[in-house]
Design a protein around this motif. Structure first.
Motif, short mmCIF file in Angstrom:
data_model
loop_
_atom_site.label_atom_id
_atom_site.label_comp_id
_atom_site.label_asym_id
_atom_site.label_seq_id
_atom_site.Cartn_x
_atom_site.Cartn_y
_atom_site.Cartn_z
N MET A 1 0.85 -1.17 0.00
CA MET A 1 0.00 0.00 0.00
C MET A 1 0.90 1.24 0.00
SD MET A 1 -2.76 1.36 2.80
CE MET A 1 -4.04 0.23 2.36
N ILE A 2 0.53 2.20 -0.81
CA ILE A 2 1.25 3.46 -0.85
C ILE A 2 0.37 4.57 -0.29
CG2 ILE A 2 2.75 2.75 -2.76
CD1 ILE A 2 0.94 4.35 -4.62
N LYS A 3 0.95 5.74 -0.13
CA LYS A 3 0.24 6.87 0.47
C LYS A 3 -1.05 7.19 -0.29
CE LYS A 3 0.96 11.74 1.36
NZ LYS A 3 1.91 12.84 1.23
N ASP A 4 -1.03 7.12 -1.59
CA ASP A 4 -2.20 7.42 -2.40
C ASP A 4 -3.34 6.43 -2.12
OD1 ASP A 4 -3.47 9.03 -4.43
OD2 ASP A 4 -3.28 7.30 -5.76
N ASP A 5 -3.01 5.16 -1.98
CA ASP A 5 -4.02 4.15 -1.65
C ASP A 5 -4.66 4.43 -0.29
OD1 ASP A 5 -3.33 2.82 -3.99
OD2 ASP A 5 -1.96 1.44 -2.97
N LEU A 6 -3.83 4.78 0.68
CA LEU A 6 -4.33 5.08 2.01
C LEU A 6 -5.23 6.32 2.00
CD1 LEU A 6 -4.34 4.46 5.04
CD2 LEU A 6 -2.28 5.89 5.23
N SER A 7 -4.83 7.34 1.27
CA SER A 7 -5.64 8.56 1.22
C SER A 7 -6.99 8.29 0.54
CB SER A 7 -4.90 9.70 0.53
OG SER A 7 -4.65 9.39 -0.81
N ARG A 8 -7.01 7.45 -0.46
CA ARG A 8 -8.29 7.11 -1.11
C ARG A 8 -9.21 6.34 -0.16
NH1 ARG A 8 -8.18 7.96 -6.66
NH2 ARG A 8 -6.10 8.31 -7.48
N LYS A 9 -8.65 5.42 0.62
CA LYS A 9 -9.46 4.66 1.57
C LYS A 9 -10.01 5.56 2.67
CE LYS A 9 -7.55 0.12 0.83
NZ LYS A 9 -7.12 -1.14 1.43
N ILE A 10 -9.19 6.47 3.17
CA ILE A 10 -9.66 7.41 4.19
C ILE A 10 -10.74 8.31 3.63
CG2 ILE A 10 -8.97 9.42 5.59
CD1 ILE A 10 -6.26 8.02 5.99
N PHE B 1 -14.60 8.24 5.26
CA PHE B 1 -15.08 9.37 6.04
C PHE B 1 -15.71 10.48 5.19
CE2 PHE B 1 -11.74 7.38 8.62
CZ PHE B 1 -12.48 7.12 9.75
N ASN B 2 -16.03 10.16 3.95
CA ASN B 2 -16.67 11.11 3.03
C ASN B 2 -15.89 12.42 2.92
OD1 ASN B 2 -18.80 9.35 2.42
ND2 ASN B 2 -19.93 10.02 4.23
N LEU B 3 -14.59 12.30 2.68
CA LEU B 3 -13.72 13.45 2.48
C LEU B 3 -13.23 13.45 1.04
CD1 LEU B 3 -11.45 13.01 5.63
CD2 LEU B 3 -13.32 14.63 5.39
N SER B 4 -12.70 14.59 0.63
CA SER B 4 -12.04 14.60 -0.67
C SER B 4 -10.67 13.95 -0.52
CB SER B 4 -11.89 16.03 -1.19
OG SER B 4 -10.94 16.73 -0.42
N ILE B 5 -10.10 13.51 -1.62
CA ILE B 5 -8.78 12.89 -1.58
C ILE B 5 -7.74 13.90 -1.12
CG2 ILE B 5 -6.97 11.82 -2.99
CD1 ILE B 5 -9.22 10.53 -4.63
N ALA B 6 -7.89 15.15 -1.53
CA ALA B 6 -6.95 16.20 -1.11
C ALA B 6 -6.99 16.40 0.40
CB ALA B 6 -7.25 17.49 -1.83
N GLU B 7 -8.19 16.38 0.98
CA GLU B 7 -8.32 16.53 2.43
C GLU B 7 -7.67 15.36 3.18
OE1 GLU B 7 -12.47 18.99 3.10
OE2 GLU B 7 -12.57 16.84 2.63
#
Length: 87
Positions: free
Chosen positions: A1-10, A14-20
């Motif tokens: 898993m890379i940072k991008d994968d983790l940010s997409r799952k978060i 939690f209904n956030l944008s990927i940037a958030e």
């Protein structure tokens, strides 16, 4: 898993944008980094902890006889909790 994968799952969970979610991850690691620079220990119960180790300056001699001086330095260490690897 890379940072991008983790940010997409978060973001999805939690209904956030990927940037958030990326800003949250960046903030978290920046705070961990700041505490380690202060020689403090960072611990997440059930996951693991980060701490620093100080190494003394050393002098080595390579195979040609040349003397190499290594200055004092610190290294960050991560140790996973027992609960984490038993799962």
């Amino acid at each position: 898993m890379i940072k991008d994968d983790l940010s997409r799952k978060i973001a999805k969970r939690f209904n956030l944008s990927i940037a958030e979610s990326q800003r949250i991850i960046d903030f978290s690691f920046d705070e961990i980094r700041k505490e380690l620079k202060k020689n403090k220990r960072v611990e997440f119960r059930g996951f693991g902890s980060w701490y620093t180790i100080k190494y003394a300056p050393r002098v080595y001699q390579d195979k040609d006889g040349k003397v190499i001086s290594i200055p004092r330095y610190r290294q960050a260490i991560f140790r996973q909790s027992k609960n984490f690897y038993k799962r």
